[in-house]
Write a protein that holds these residues in place. Structure first.
Motif, PDB file in Angstrom:
ATOM      1  N   ARG A   1       0.826  -1.207   0.000  1.00 32.58           N
ATOM      2  CA  ARG A   1       0.000   0.000   0.000  1.00 32.58           C
ATOM      3  C   ARG A   1       0.864   1.262   0.000  1.00 32.58           C
ATOM      4  O   ARG A   1       0.523   2.265  -0.648  1.00 32.58           O
ATOM      5  CB  ARG A   1      -0.937  -0.016   1.205  1.00 32.58           C
ATOM      6  CG  ARG A   1      -2.131  -0.957   1.038  1.00 32.58           C
ATOM      7  CD  ARG A   1      -3.177  -0.708   2.105  1.00 32.58           C
ATOM      8  NE  ARG A   1      -2.736  -1.197   3.403  1.00 32.58           N
ATOM      9  CZ  ARG A   1      -3.029  -2.403   3.877  1.00 32.58           C
ATOM     10  NH1 ARG A   1      -3.766  -3.240   3.143  1.00 32.58           N
ATOM     11  NH2 ARG A   1      -2.618  -2.780   5.070  1.00 32.58           N
ATOM     12  N   ALA A   2       1.969   1.216   0.741  1.00 33.85           N
ATOM     13  CA  ALA A   2       2.858   2.381   0.761  1.00 33.85           C
ATOM     14  C   ALA A   2       3.477   2.630  -0.614  1.00 33.85           C
ATOM     15  O   ALA A   2       3.587   3.779  -1.068  1.00 33.85           O
ATOM     16  CB  ALA A   2       3.950   2.178   1.809  1.00 33.85           C
ATOM     17  N   VAL A   3       3.866   1.570  -1.306  1.00 37.10           N
ATOM     18  CA  VAL A   3       4.434   1.719  -2.651  1.00 37.10           C
ATOM     19  C   VAL A   3       3.393   2.295  -3.608  1.00 37.10           C
ATOM     20  O   VAL A   3       3.706   3.153  -4.453  1.00 37.10           O
ATOM     21  CB  VAL A   3       4.968   0.364  -3.154  1.00 37.10           C
ATOM     22  CG1 VAL A   3       5.401   0.467  -4.610  1.00 37.10           C
ATOM     23  CG2 VAL A   3       6.133  -0.099  -2.292  1.00 37.10           C
ATOM     24  N   ASP A   4       2.149   1.856  -3.494  1.00 42.90           N
ATOM     25  CA  ASP A   4       1.083   2.396  -4.351  1.00 42.90           C
ATOM     26  C   ASP A   4       0.892   3.893  -4.099  1.00 42.90           C
ATOM     27  O   ASP A   4       0.689   4.668  -5.053  1.00 42.90           O
ATOM     28  CB  ASP A   4      -0.223   1.648  -4.095  1.00 42.90           C
ATOM     29  CG  ASP A   4      -0.188   0.228  -4.624  1.00 42.90           C
ATOM     30  OD1 ASP A   4       0.640  -0.054  -5.511  1.00 42.90           O
ATOM     31  OD2 ASP A   4      -0.989  -0.609  -4.147  1.00 42.90           O
ATOM     32  N   LEU A   5       0.931   4.304  -2.833  1.00 46.70           N
ATOM     33  CA  LEU A   5       0.795   5.730  -2.523  1.00 46.70           C
ATOM     34  C   LEU A   5       1.940   6.537  -3.128  1.00 46.70           C
ATOM     35  O   LEU A   5       1.733   7.650  -3.640  1.00 46.70           O
ATOM     36  CB  LEU A   5       0.748   5.939  -1.010  1.00 46.70           C
ATOM     37  CG  LEU A   5      -0.520   5.466  -0.280  1.00 46.70           C
ATOM     38  CD1 LEU A   5      -0.347   5.627   1.223  1.00 46.70           C
ATOM     39  CD2 LEU A   5      -1.735   6.257  -0.762  1.00 46.70           C
ATOM     40  N   ILE A   6       3.145   5.993  -3.057  1.00 50.87           N
ATOM     41  CA  ILE A   6       4.307   6.695  -3.608  1.00 50.87           C
ATOM     42  C   ILE A   6       4.181   6.843  -5.119  1.00 50.87           C
ATOM     43  O   ILE A   6       4.451   7.916  -5.683  1.00 50.87           O
ATOM     44  CB  ILE A   6       5.597   5.945  -3.222  1.00 50.87           C
ATOM     45  CG1 ILE A   6       5.822   6.041  -1.715  1.00 50.87           C
ATOM     46  CG2 ILE A   6       6.795   6.494  -3.988  1.00 50.87           C
ATOM     47  CD1 ILE A   6       6.959   5.179  -1.199  1.00 50.87           C
ATOM     48  N   LYS A   7       3.760   5.800  -5.803  1.00 48.95           N
ATOM     49  CA  LYS A   7       3.640   5.861  -7.258  1.00 48.95           C
ATOM     50  C   LYS A   7       2.547   6.824  -7.709  1.00 48.95           C
ATOM     51  O   LYS A   7       2.620   7.381  -8.814  1.00 48.95           O
ATOM     52  CB  LYS A   7       3.372   4.460  -7.811  1.00 48.95           C
ATOM     53  CG  LYS A   7       4.559   3.515  -7.700  1.00 48.95           C
ATOM     54  CD  LYS A   7       4.248   2.160  -8.321  1.00 48.95           C
ATOM     55  CE  LYS A   7       5.452   1.238  -8.272  1.00 48.95           C
ATOM     56  NZ  LYS A   7       5.167  -0.084  -8.902  1.00 48.95           N
ATOM     57  N   LYS A   8       1.534   7.039  -6.884  1.00 52.46           N
ATOM     58  CA  LYS A   8       0.435   7.928  -7.250  1.00 52.46           C
ATOM     59  C   LYS A   8       0.707   9.385  -6.878  1.00 52.46           C
ATOM     60  O   LYS A   8      -0.002  10.283  -7.332  1.00 52.46           O
ATOM     61  CB  LYS A   8      -0.858   7.467  -6.569  1.00 52.46           C
ATOM     62  CG  LYS A   8      -1.367   6.114  -7.063  1.00 52.46           C
ATOM     63  CD  LYS A   8      -2.613   5.686  -6.286  1.00 52.46           C
ATOM     64  CE  LYS A   8      -3.112   4.326  -6.758  1.00 52.46           C
ATOM     65  NZ  LYS A   8      -4.302   3.869  -5.989  1.00 52.46           N
ATOM     66  N   ASP A   9       1.707   9.633  -6.050  1.00 53.06           N
ATOM     67  CA  ASP A   9       1.994  10.978  -5.596  1.00 53.06           C
ATOM     68  C   ASP A   9       2.725  11.761  -6.693  1.00 53.06           C
ATOM     69  O   ASP A   9       3.726  11.296  -7.258  1.00 53.06           O
ATOM     70  CB  ASP A   9       2.857  10.928  -4.331  1.00 53.06           C
ATOM     71  CG  ASP A   9       3.057  12.297  -3.717  1.00 53.06           C
ATOM     72  OD1 ASP A   9       2.130  12.779  -3.047  1.00 53.06           O
ATOM     73  OD2 ASP A   9       4.152  12.877  -3.922  1.00 53.06           O
ATOM     74  N   THR A  10       2.244  12.961  -6.994  1.00 54.50           N
ATOM     75  CA  THR A  10       2.819  13.767  -8.077  1.00 54.50           C
ATOM     76  C   THR A  10       4.232  14.248  -7.758  1.00 54.50           C
ATOM     77  O   THR A  10       5.088  14.315  -8.649  1.00 54.50           O
ATOM     78  CB  THR A  10       1.918  14.970  -8.367  1.00 54.50           C
ATOM     79  OG1 THR A  10       1.723  15.723  -7.154  1.00 54.50           O
ATOM     80  CG2 THR A  10       0.560  14.523  -8.887  1.00 54.50           C
ATOM     81  N   ALA A  11       4.485  14.556  -6.478  1.00 51.11           N
ATOM     82  CA  ALA A  11       5.829  15.003  -6.106  1.00 51.11           C
ATOM     83  C   ALA A  11       6.837  13.865  -6.260  1.00 51.11           C
ATOM     84  O   ALA A  11       7.978  14.085  -6.705  1.00 51.11           O
ATOM     85  CB  ALA A  11       5.827  15.525  -4.670  1.00 51.11           C
ATOM     86  N   CYS A  12       6.433  12.665  -5.903  1.00 50.73           N
ATOM     87  CA  CYS A  12       7.325  11.505  -6.080  1.00 50.73           C
ATOM     88  C   CYS A  12       7.551  11.208  -7.561  1.00 50.73           C
ATOM     89  O   CYS A  12       8.657  10.837  -7.965  1.00 50.73           O
ATOM     90  CB  CYS A  12       6.737  10.289  -5.380  1.00 50.73           C
ATOM     91  SG  CYS A  12       6.716  10.411  -3.568  1.00 50.73           S
ATOM     92  N   GLN A  13       6.526  11.382  -8.359  1.00 51.30           N
ATOM     93  CA  GLN A  13       6.677  11.173  -9.800  1.00 51.30           C
ATOM     94  C   GLN A  13       7.651  12.182 -10.398  1.00 51.30           C
ATOM     95  O   GLN A  13       8.460  11.829 -11.267  1.00 51.30           O
ATOM     96  CB  GLN A  13       5.322  11.286 -10.478  1.00 51.30           C
ATOM     97  CG  GLN A  13       4.340  10.180 -10.105  1.00 51.30           C
ATOM     98  CD  GLN A  13       2.973  10.388 -10.719  1.00 51.30           C
ATOM     99  OE1 GLN A  13       2.758  11.293 -11.543  1.00 51.30           O
ATOM    100  NE2 GLN A  13       2.017   9.564 -10.310  1.00 51.30           N
ATOM    101  N   ALA A  14       7.588  13.424  -9.915  1.00 55.07           N
ATOM    102  CA  ALA A  14       8.499  14.448 -10.438  1.00 55.07           C
ATOM    103  C   ALA A  14       9.944  14.165 -10.027  1.00 55.07           C
ATOM    104  O   ALA A  14      10.879  14.477 -10.778  1.00 55.07           O
ATOM    105  CB  ALA A  14       8.075  15.824  -9.938  1.00 55.07           C
TER     106      ALA A  14
END
Length: 224
Positions: free
Chosen positions: A112-125
């Motif tokens: 679940r934590a990995v899914d949240l990270i992949k969906k976060d725009t700041a992490c994507q940037a």
């Protein structure tokens, strides 16, 4: 002369036939006794029953005291072995459920934590395309390259609150980083689920990115 010898001849033949019949009867009696003695002792030629060779073919009533003790010992050992196997199977099933399949397992919270990270725009940037972001555990010296255990601990404080702490590594097409997770579970909460205390990502060259922060009014915001 011929009339005088005829009765003698007849008597002699009858005596011979009588002796033959007696011999036949004696031989039959002997063979009957021999066969009955063999059938009366069927266990005289079988091997002794021990805890190591007992296959259950010999009836319980035909066993001696020592052989009955041997069979009881074997059955007790087999029963204990079965119980030990059932206990080990139950322990493995419990471990798999609590560590993998349970909604509150470490694997489930990691996913679940990995899914949240992949969906976060700041992490994507900071990391790049979310479809290419990989999360893994600690590097090891094992010859199995995929053996990367997730570093995590579960502890309980003096108030009975459980603390799940975890960190894992992120690798994206643009950069790499480290994710830190802290979750708590309070004993007085009815649902009994872990709740986020914080989840943040450190990426080299970027400021810390908070995805969850229980001390912040906006837990989804990123640190400015």
């Amino acid at each position: 002369m011929k009339l005088a010898t005829l009765p003698v001849a007849v008597r002699h033949v009858s005596v011979l036939s009588g002796s033959k019949s007696l011999g036949a009867l004696a031989s039959r009696h002997y063979s009957t006794q021999t066969s009955s003695s063999k059938s009366a002792n069927p266990s005289s030629k079988r091997r002794a029953v021990t805890p190591f060779n007992d296959d259950g073919r010999v009836n319980w009533t035909d066993l001696s005291r020592g052989e009955k003790a041997a069979r009881a010992t074997q059955q007790t050992f087999n029963f204990g072995f079965i119980l030990a196997g059932l206990g080990l199977t139950g322990a493995v099933v419990y471990l798999l459920f609590t560590e993998v399949f349970s909604p509150d397992s470490r694997v489930a919270n990691f996913s679940r934590a990995v899914d949240l990270i992949k969906k976060d725009t700041a992490c994507q940037a900071a990391l790049g395309d979310p479809k290419k972001i990989l999360a893994h555990g600690e590097e090891t010296y094992s010859r199995w390259k995929r053996s990367r255990p997730i570093a995590s601990t579960i502890s309980q404080d003096r108030f009975g609150v459980e603390h799940l702490k975890m960190h894992f590594y992120l690798q994206g097409p643009l950069n790499s980083g480290i994710a830190h997770l802290h979750m708590t579970r309070h004993p007085n909460h009815g649902d009994g689920d872990f709740e986020y205390k914080y989840l943040f990502v450190d990426v080299r060259g970027h400021q810390r990115i908070y995805l969850k922060n229980a001390d912040d009014d906006n837990p989804f915001g990123s640190e400015a």
